[in-house]
Design an enzyme around this catalytic site. Structure first.
Site, mmCIF file in Angstrom:
data_model
loop_
_atom_site.group_PDB
_atom_site.id
_atom_site.type_symbol
_atom_site.label_atom_id
_atom_site.label_comp_id
_atom_site.label_asym_id
_atom_site.label_seq_id
_atom_site.Cartn_x
_atom_site.Cartn_y
_atom_site.Cartn_z
ATOM 1 N N SER A 8 18.614 14.795 -17.074
ATOM 2 C CA SER A 8 19.245 15.649 -18.076
ATOM 3 C C SER A 8 18.424 16.924 -18.187
ATOM 4 C CB SER A 8 19.297 14.950 -19.440
ATOM 5 O OG SER A 8 20.078 13.778 -19.371
ATOM 6 N N ALA A 188 13.699 24.120 -20.927
ATOM 7 C CA ALA A 188 14.406 24.273 -19.653
ATOM 8 C C ALA A 188 13.428 24.266 -18.475
ATOM 9 C CB ALA A 188 15.215 25.569 -19.657
ATOM 10 N N SER A 189 13.929 23.828 -17.321
ATOM 11 C CA SER A 189 13.176 23.807 -16.056
ATOM 12 C C SER A 189 11.923 22.942 -16.129
ATOM 13 C CB SER A 189 12.802 25.234 -15.625
ATOM 14 O OG SER A 189 13.964 26.023 -15.476
ATOM 15 N N ARG A 190 11.907 21.997 -17.063
ATOM 16 C CA ARG A 190 10.776 21.088 -17.258
ATOM 17 C C ARG A 190 9.490 21.804 -17.680
ATOM 18 N NH1 ARG A 190 14.646 18.164 -17.215
ATOM 19 N NH2 ARG A 190 14.777 16.112 -16.210
ATOM 20 N N LEU A 191 9.622 23.045 -18.168
ATOM 21 C CA LEU A 191 8.446 23.763 -18.679
ATOM 22 C C LEU A 191 8.346 23.512 -20.182
ATOM 23 C CD1 LEU A 191 8.671 27.089 -16.643
ATOM 24 C CD2 LEU A 191 7.247 25.067 -16.213
#
Length: 211
Positions: A8, A188-191
């Site tokens: 997700s 977002a973007s796993r940051l």
């Protein structure tokens, strides 16, 4: 089964150091209230991680029952596996995951038993069924089948058919006194945003961690 594509995307709002309360318990209370407001299921459920003297870790879900400046309190059978591990090694971790808000809070510290008076105060507030259940289960012990529990429950109902259900001598609470509290906000973007309070002497040091 390959589930590498199961994911997700997080979309949480920025979480900056300037957003933090200087007191991590007050910050936790703020996030906890927000989780309640968005109807996060089982908002007080958390994973409690312990390890005994052998170093083998265990984890299970427990329910936080109250918290204050002194720490975070949960209740259990004091003969349970988790209690045995805490007796051997009081260093523990407690993790909350509030999926609705894409947030986690990880608390690391030392667990200690609360007083019998404090445990009794909470036990008296429990539903009667939960009070009886505390007497029924020798938590973490091996049993032959469920009927053992049902028979014991019938026995306890008869034994305590009138009056208040007393506090079992083998049931109580533990307070986790935090040494670190980390607040994690999905981005977002796993940051992700990760901000950690770390106890140094009598003060809290706040640090940002790489996601």
């Amino acid at each position: 089964m390959d589930i590498g594509d199961l994911r997700s995307e997080y979309s949480g709002q920025p979480f900056r150091r300037g957003d933090l309360d200087p007191d991590p318990v007050k910050q936790f209370a703020h996030w906890f209230q927000q989780a309640r407001e968005v109807a996060q299921p089982e908002v007080n459920a958390c994973t409690l991680a312990t390890a005994g003297i052998d170093g083998r870790p265990s984890a299970r879900t427990v329910l936080l029952k109250y918290f204050d400046a002194d720490g975070f309190v949960f209740f259990t059978n004091t003969h349970s596996h988790k209690a045995q591990q805490i007796a051997e090694n009081p260093a523990v971790a407690m993790l909350f995951f509030w999926q609705t808000l894409e947030r986690q809070v990880c608390i690391r510290g030392v667990a200690e038993k609360i007083s019998t008076t404090e445990a009794l105060r909470y036990f008296a507030r429990r539903p009667r069924g939960s009070q009886l259940g505390a007497w029924v289960s020798e938590q973490s012990s091996v049993i032959t089948n469920r009927s053992v529990l049902e028979m014991k429950l019938d026995e306890m109902k008869r034994k305590f058919s009138t009056g208040d259900v007393p506090l079992p001598s083998f049931w109580g609470g533990y307070r986790i006194r935090p040494a670190e509290i980390e607040f994690w906000q999905g981005r977002a973007s796993r940051l992700h945003d990760r901000l950690r309070y770390r106890r140094v002497d009598d003060a809290w040091v706040i640090e940002r961690l790489a996601p």
